[in-house]
Enzyme design. Sequence first.
Site, PDB file in Angstrom:
ATOM      1  N   HIS A 297       0.860  -1.185   0.000  1.00 36.28           N
ATOM      2  CA  HIS A 297       0.000   0.000   0.000  1.00 36.28           C
ATOM      3  C   HIS A 297       0.895   1.234   0.000  1.00 36.28           C
ATOM      4  CE1 HIS A 297      -3.832  -2.045   1.817  1.00 36.28           C
ATOM      5  NE2 HIS A 297      -3.329  -2.704   0.782  1.00 36.28           N
TER       6      HIS A 297
ATOM      7  N   GLU B 259       1.053   3.872   1.797  1.00 41.01           N
ATOM      8  CA  GLU B 259       1.591   4.278   3.100  1.00 41.01           C
ATOM      9  C   GLU B 259       2.765   3.387   3.509  1.00 41.01           C
ATOM     10  OE1 GLU B 259      -1.579   3.586   2.302  1.00 41.01           O
ATOM     11  OE2 GLU B 259      -2.993   4.614   3.630  1.00 41.01           O
TER      12      GLU B 259
ATOM     13  N   CYS C  48      -5.864   2.002   5.917  1.00 35.52           N
ATOM     14  CA  CYS C  48      -6.517   0.744   6.268  1.00 35.52           C
ATOM     15  C   CYS C  48      -5.890   0.250   7.588  1.00 35.52           C
ATOM     16  CB  CYS C  48      -6.318  -0.282   5.148  1.00 35.52           C
ATOM     17  SG  CYS C  48      -4.650  -0.978   5.078  1.00 35.52           S
TER      18      CYS C  48
ATOM     19  N   CYS D  37      -2.090  -0.392   7.352  1.00 35.04           N
ATOM     20  CA  CYS D  37      -1.279   0.828   7.271  1.00 35.04           C
ATOM     21  C   CYS D  37      -1.343   1.600   8.577  1.00 35.04           C
ATOM     22  CB  CYS D  37      -1.748   1.684   6.099  1.00 35.04           C
ATOM     23  SG  CYS D  37      -1.373   0.919   4.505  1.00 35.04           S
TER      24      CYS D  37
HETATM   25 ZN   LIG Z   1      -3.302   0.202   3.668  1.00 31.02          ZN
END
Ligand SMILES: [Zn+2]
Length: 158
Positions: A58, A60, A88, A91
């Site tokens: 992801h 991040e 999420c 993250c």
């Molecule tokens: Zn994430």
Amino acid sequence: MKEDLANARQFMELAVEEARKGMHAGKGGPFGAVVVKGGKVISIASNEVLSSSDPTAHAEIVAIRRAGTMLKTYDLTGCVLYTTGEPCPMCFSAIVWANIQEVYYGAPMEEADTLGFRDSKIAGYFRGEECCLTMTRVENAALKELYEEYRTTGKTIY
Ligand SMILES: [Zn+2]
């Protein structure tokens, strides 16, 4: 100290642009993130799940990894994270592990859900809701010994 919102908007625009570039390059979903320290960009990333065949890539996470490499530390205390989407749970945890204490995000996770992402469903698991996997504890005496070995070595907790 909180960055002022004019700066936040500038860094958010960088994150959005990186997200757009990554999305069009086929790297992954429409997500971008920027790590800033002292008003200076340390790292910038887009979602790279598809291009790296890594479901944890992801934006991040990628930005945090790059910031750690740039600053040569796992401790990103004092850094600020700007991300196009609300982090999420994975993250969010990475942000906590990195000691980042200030986050600015664009779209809430419910908006990512409208694209087909499962962020809210995963977040629901931590509120006791049903999710998409089962987790079962397997007790093991060797693990207790391992933890005790760690406790007695006095290593850095990470
Ligand atoms: Zn994430």
